[in-house]
Design a protein around this motif. Structure first.
Motif, PDB file in Angstrom:
ATOM      1  N   UNK A  16      -4.037   2.490   6.005  1.00 18.66           N
ATOM      2  CA  UNK A  16      -4.211   0.245   6.164  1.00 18.66           C
ATOM      3  C   UNK A  16      -5.397   0.172   5.695  1.00 18.66           C
ATOM      4  N   UNK A  17      -6.080   1.722   5.226  1.00 12.63           N
ATOM      5  CA  UNK A  17      -6.963   0.746   3.954  1.00 12.63           C
ATOM      6  C   UNK A  17      -7.073   0.969   3.243  1.00 12.63           C
ATOM      7  N   UNK A  18      -6.350   1.496   2.536  1.00 15.37           N
ATOM      8  CA  UNK A  18      -5.740   2.115   1.037  1.00 15.37           C
ATOM      9  C   UNK A  18      -4.385   1.642   0.504  1.00 15.37           C
ATOM     10  N   UNK A  19      -4.898   0.401   0.005  1.00 16.25           N
ATOM     11  CA  UNK A  19      -3.459  -0.508  -0.669  1.00 16.25           C
ATOM     12  C   UNK A  19      -3.206   0.141  -1.749  1.00 16.25           C
ATOM     13  N   UNK A  75     -12.042   4.061  -1.120  1.00 19.11           N
ATOM     14  CA  UNK A  75     -12.397   2.717  -0.322  1.00 19.11           C
ATOM     15  C   UNK A  75     -11.469   4.392   1.250  1.00 19.11           C
ATOM     16  N   UNK A  76     -12.353   5.698   0.735  1.00 14.98           N
ATOM     17  CA  UNK A  76     -12.079   6.578   1.453  1.00 14.98           C
ATOM     18  C   UNK A  76     -12.951   6.629   1.844  1.00 14.98           C
ATOM     19  N   UNK A  77     -14.231   6.717   1.841  1.00 13.12           N
ATOM     20  CA  UNK A  77     -15.449   6.653   1.658  1.00 13.12           C
ATOM     21  C   UNK A  77     -15.535   5.530   3.352  1.00 13.12           C
ATOM     22  N   UNK A  78     -15.334   4.079   2.439  1.00 15.88           N
ATOM     23  CA  UNK A  78     -15.600   2.600   3.305  1.00 15.88           C
ATOM     24  C   UNK A  78     -14.858   3.296   4.813  1.00 15.88           C
ATOM     25  N   UNK A 130      -9.544   3.812  -8.740  1.00 15.68           N
ATOM     26  CA  UNK A 130     -11.194   4.053  -8.750  1.00 15.68           C
ATOM     27  C   UNK A 130     -12.029   3.177  -6.820  1.00 15.68           C
ATOM     28  N   UNK A 131     -10.323   1.611  -7.331  1.00 17.56           N
ATOM     29  CA  UNK A 131     -11.266   1.106  -5.482  1.00 17.56           C
ATOM     30  C   UNK A 131     -10.910   1.702  -4.762  1.00 17.56           C
ATOM     31  N   UNK A 132      -8.902   2.663  -4.392  1.00 13.37           N
ATOM     32  CA  UNK A 132      -8.871   3.323  -3.000  1.00 13.37           C
ATOM     33  C   UNK A 132      -9.650   4.403  -3.332  1.00 13.37           C
ATOM     34  N   UNK A 133     -10.133   5.099  -3.837  1.00 13.13           N
ATOM     35  CA  UNK A 133     -11.326   6.609  -3.939  1.00 13.13           C
ATOM     36  C   UNK A 133     -12.513   5.444  -2.992  1.00 13.13           C
TER      37      UNK A 133
END
Length: 192
Positions: free
Chosen positions: A79-82, A93-96, A88-91
């Motif tokens: 749901x958080x990995x658009x 986002x994994x931490x977020x 780089x933003x998705x990487x």
């Protein structure tokens, strides 16, 4: 998950779902070996006979607990990995997502790491779930790092992530997941 078929799973009835919810809470809070079926049955409001009728043995309950946790984590993360966002933003986002998950689902760190501390026998039916979840995470970091032109950082990103989850559970210092995220961001910035 290490095999083509994976561990045997059961069909969830309402009573089985209550057992799984109670077991999941207790296993995560107290540890798998520390929790007996008597306590799980009592917390779920079922008899031990019902628990054994549904799951057969505590081992199967552990399989279901870990598989359920893994499935919920993967859905939460998805749901958080658009896919429209840069890799780089998705990487990051994994931490977020890990931070958000830990706030919502537990302060004792990663349930897979915690389970592995108790179940390191590869013949245990839950072992492929534990190892499979971590292989999946490495695969995710590898895919994202390659898309970001930073493929060589995949293992380092995984180590940052996993170390942050362990440090979070140990409560050694404040916000280890946020710290790991910033280290990941700095590493990615060094790769042109």
């Amino acid at each position: 998950m290490g095999t083509t078929e994976g561990p045997r799973r059961i069909t969830m009835t309402p009573a089985a779902r209550r057992v799984l919810e109670a077991a999941g809470r207790l296993f995560y809070e107290r540890g798998i070996h520390a929790v007996g079926v008597d306590l799980i049955a009592a917390e779920a409001g079922v008899t031990k006979k019902t628990l054994y009728d549904r799951f057969g043995a505590k081992e199967q309950l552990v399989v279901e607990y870990l598989a359920d946790r893994d499935e919920r984590w993967r859905a939460f993360l998805a749901e958080r990995l658009d896919p429209a966002r840069p890799a780089r933003e998705r990487i990051l986002a994994v931490f977020d997502a890990s931070h958000a998950w830990s706030v919502r689902h537990g302060s004792k760190g990663c349930s897979m790491v915690n389970a592995h501390a108790e179940i390191d026998d590869p013949s245990h039916p839950a072992h492929p779930i534990i190892v499979g979840q971590k292989r999946w995470m490495l695969g995710l970091f590898t895919e994202l790092a390659q898309e970001a032109g930073a493929g060589r950082l995949a293992g380092t990103l995984m180590l940052l992530h996993e170390g942050a989850l362990v440090a979070h559970g140990l409560k050694i210092f404040a916000d280890p997941i946020g710290h790991a995220r910033e280290q990941a961001r700095a590493l990615l910035a060094q790769v042109s």
